[in-house]
Scaffold this active site. Structure first.
Site, PDB file in Angstrom:
ATOM      1  N   ASP A  38      29.838  43.298  52.312  1.00 58.70           N
ATOM      2  CA  ASP A  38      28.822  43.874  51.432  1.00 58.70           C
ATOM      3  C   ASP A  38      29.260  43.946  49.964  1.00 58.70           C
ATOM      4  O   ASP A  38      28.424  44.038  49.077  1.00 58.70           O
ATOM      5  CB  ASP A  38      28.427  45.277  51.923  1.00 58.70           C
ATOM      6  CG  ASP A  38      27.553  45.193  53.168  1.00 58.70           C
ATOM      7  OD1 ASP A  38      27.188  44.059  53.563  1.00 58.70           O
ATOM      8  OD2 ASP A  38      27.246  46.247  53.752  1.00 58.70           O
ATOM      9  N   HIS A  40      30.808  41.489  48.390  1.00 58.59           N
ATOM     10  CA  HIS A  40      30.346  40.195  47.868  1.00 58.59           C
ATOM     11  C   HIS A  40      28.818  40.222  47.690  1.00 58.59           C
ATOM     12  O   HIS A  40      28.284  39.700  46.703  1.00 58.59           O
ATOM     13  CB  HIS A  40      30.717  39.062  48.828  1.00 58.59           C
ATOM     14  CG  HIS A  40      32.189  38.861  49.013  1.00 58.59           C
ATOM     15  ND1 HIS A  40      32.840  39.115  50.191  1.00 58.59           N
ATOM     16  CD2 HIS A  40      33.147  38.414  48.158  1.00 58.59           C
ATOM     17  CE1 HIS A  40      34.126  38.826  50.067  1.00 58.59           C
ATOM     18  NE2 HIS A  40      34.346  38.407  48.844  1.00 58.59           N
ATOM     19  N   GLY A 150      34.068  41.372  40.665  1.00 59.13           N
ATOM     20  CA  GLY A 150      34.128  42.768  41.095  1.00 59.13           C
ATOM     21  C   GLY A 150      35.193  43.556  40.355  1.00 59.13           C
ATOM     22  O   GLY A 150      36.275  43.040  40.058  1.00 59.13           O
TER      23      GLY A 150
HETATM   24  P1  AMP Z   1      37.416  37.539  47.044  1.00 58.28           P
HETATM   25  O1  AMP Z   1      36.577  36.802  48.039  1.00 58.28           O
HETATM   26  O2  AMP Z   1      38.199  38.676  47.638  1.00 58.28           O
HETATM   27  O3  AMP Z   1      38.225  36.631  46.157  1.00 58.28           O
HETATM   28  O4  AMP Z   1      36.387  38.262  46.078  1.00 58.28           O
HETATM   29  C1  AMP Z   1      35.377  37.555  45.392  1.00 58.28           C
HETATM   30  C2  AMP Z   1      34.734  38.461  44.392  1.00 58.28           C
HETATM   31  O5  AMP Z   1      34.186  39.604  45.053  1.00 58.28           O
HETATM   32  C3  AMP Z   1      35.735  39.003  43.354  1.00 58.28           C
HETATM   33  O6  AMP Z   1      35.097  39.028  42.077  1.00 58.28           O
HETATM   34  C4  AMP Z   1      36.003  40.395  43.850  1.00 58.28           C
HETATM   35  O7  AMP Z   1      36.386  41.310  42.830  1.00 58.28           O
HETATM   36  C5  AMP Z   1      34.645  40.783  44.424  1.00 58.28           C
HETATM   37  N1  AMP Z   1      34.789  41.863  45.402  1.00 58.28           N
HETATM   38  C6  AMP Z   1      35.621  41.888  46.466  1.00 58.28           C
HETATM   39  N2  AMP Z   1      35.516  43.067  47.114  1.00 58.28           N
HETATM   40  C7  AMP Z   1      34.593  43.799  46.422  1.00 58.28           C
HETATM   41  C8  AMP Z   1      34.042  45.119  46.587  1.00 58.28           C
HETATM   42  N3  AMP Z   1      34.420  45.911  47.566  1.00 58.28           N
HETATM   43  N4  AMP Z   1      33.121  45.527  45.696  1.00 58.28           N
HETATM   44  C9  AMP Z   1      32.730  44.712  44.669  1.00 58.28           C
HETATM   45  N5  AMP Z   1      33.204  43.469  44.476  1.00 58.28           N
HETATM   46  C10 AMP Z   1      34.126  43.016  45.333  1.00 58.28           C
END
Ligand code: AMP
Length: 276
Positions: A38, A40, A150
């Protein structure tokens, strides 16, 4: 229901974006490493609010992992991800393959020289070099008007903002607040690697951040508490400026500051931060 277009090749996504732009549609981009949750989805919803077309990418970027077992154990679940993106009405998914993104003998790297001597950079050499390189490539391929990141990965958000400023990318970075489980645990793909008990235990991370917000002097106590309650390792628990990530414990400071934490639990690295 809108059909989700799935592209594996750079040329395909380039052509898709070119067609959208011909029709004057704005492009919102959400780069991810998959195992979508959620958090993402929050990025995607923000993108849908202000953009005509939303492109998500899924690429587990080997270059940003300094620990090969972390890369190998990174959760991957493409079928579930596609189903989630379809139900979220996302327009296009780009799943590049490693070979097309990374040629055998690269001639260039993108090396951040600021904001990378602390937090997630200290114990993860080269991590942000890998992030900066893949984001540069993805921005050049997707050519988005707006890109969504994020706040959970706050240092990454700052590095990407600087990348866009310094290298004059024509995209606007939009920061999205951290989405949390009902327990307060920041949503993360890595949470999937925790046991049920570990997931419950990890909820204390957010509680500790909130306690420190009330009384920053309790940091040493909280580090001891975390160690005593079975966390494997505390990478950092610190207060830093939002702008330059310099340490700042000055109670009279007029800078915007954040409390940053990284801990290991059941061999899984978990990070979080909140505004002070
Ligand atoms: P990742 O797949 O972990 O590389 O994350 C992809 C994007 O989703 C990055 O910009 C993260 O900062 C964002 N993201 C990951 N977890 C969260 C969260 N709990 N709340 C908001 N954004 C998130």
């Amino acid at each position: 229901m809108k059909e989700l277009k799935v592209f594996n090749q750079i040329l395909q996504i380039r052509n898709f974006v070119k067609d959208c732009k011909k029709n004057n549609f704005t492009i919102g981009f959400v780069p991810t490493m998959g195992a979508l949750h959620d958090g993402h989805l929050a990025l995607i919803k923000n993108a849908q609010k202000i953009c005509d077309i939303v492109v998500v990418s899924i690429f587990v970027n080997k270059m940003q992992f300094n620990d090969i077992s972390d890369f190998e154990n990174y959760p991957r679940n493409l079928d579930d991800d596609i189903a989630l993106l379809e139900s979220a009405q996302v327009d296009a998914l780009f799943i590049p393959n490693h070979a097309e993104i990374y040629p055998d003998l690269p001639s260039f790297y993108i090396i951040p020289v600021n904001l990378v001597d602390c937090l997630c950079a200290s114990n993860r050499k080269g991590h942000f070099d890998g992030v900066a390189l893949v984001i540069t490539k993805l921005f050049n391929i997707v050519n988005p008007d707006f890109s969504f990141f994020g706040e959970k990965d706050f240092q990454q958000l700052l590095v990407v903002k600087k990348l866009v400023e310094d290298l004059n990318f024509n995209t606007k970075i939009i920061a999205v607040p951290t989405l949390r489980e009902s327990s307060g645990l920041a949503m993360s793909s890595r949470n999937k690697r925790l046991s049920y008990a570990g997931r419950n235990k990890a909820a204390v991370i957010f509680q500790i951040l909130k306690d420190i917000k009330k009384n920053p002097l309790t940091i040493p106590l909280k580090i001891a508490e975390l160690t005593a309650s079975g966390f494997d390792k505390i990478d950092y628990l610190e207060i830093r400026n939002e702008s330059d990530l310099n340490l700042n414990y000055d109670i009279n400071s007029n800078q915007k500051r954040r409390i940053f934490i990284a801990v290991y639990l059941e061999g899984v690295r978990l990070i979080d931060n909140i505004q002070l």
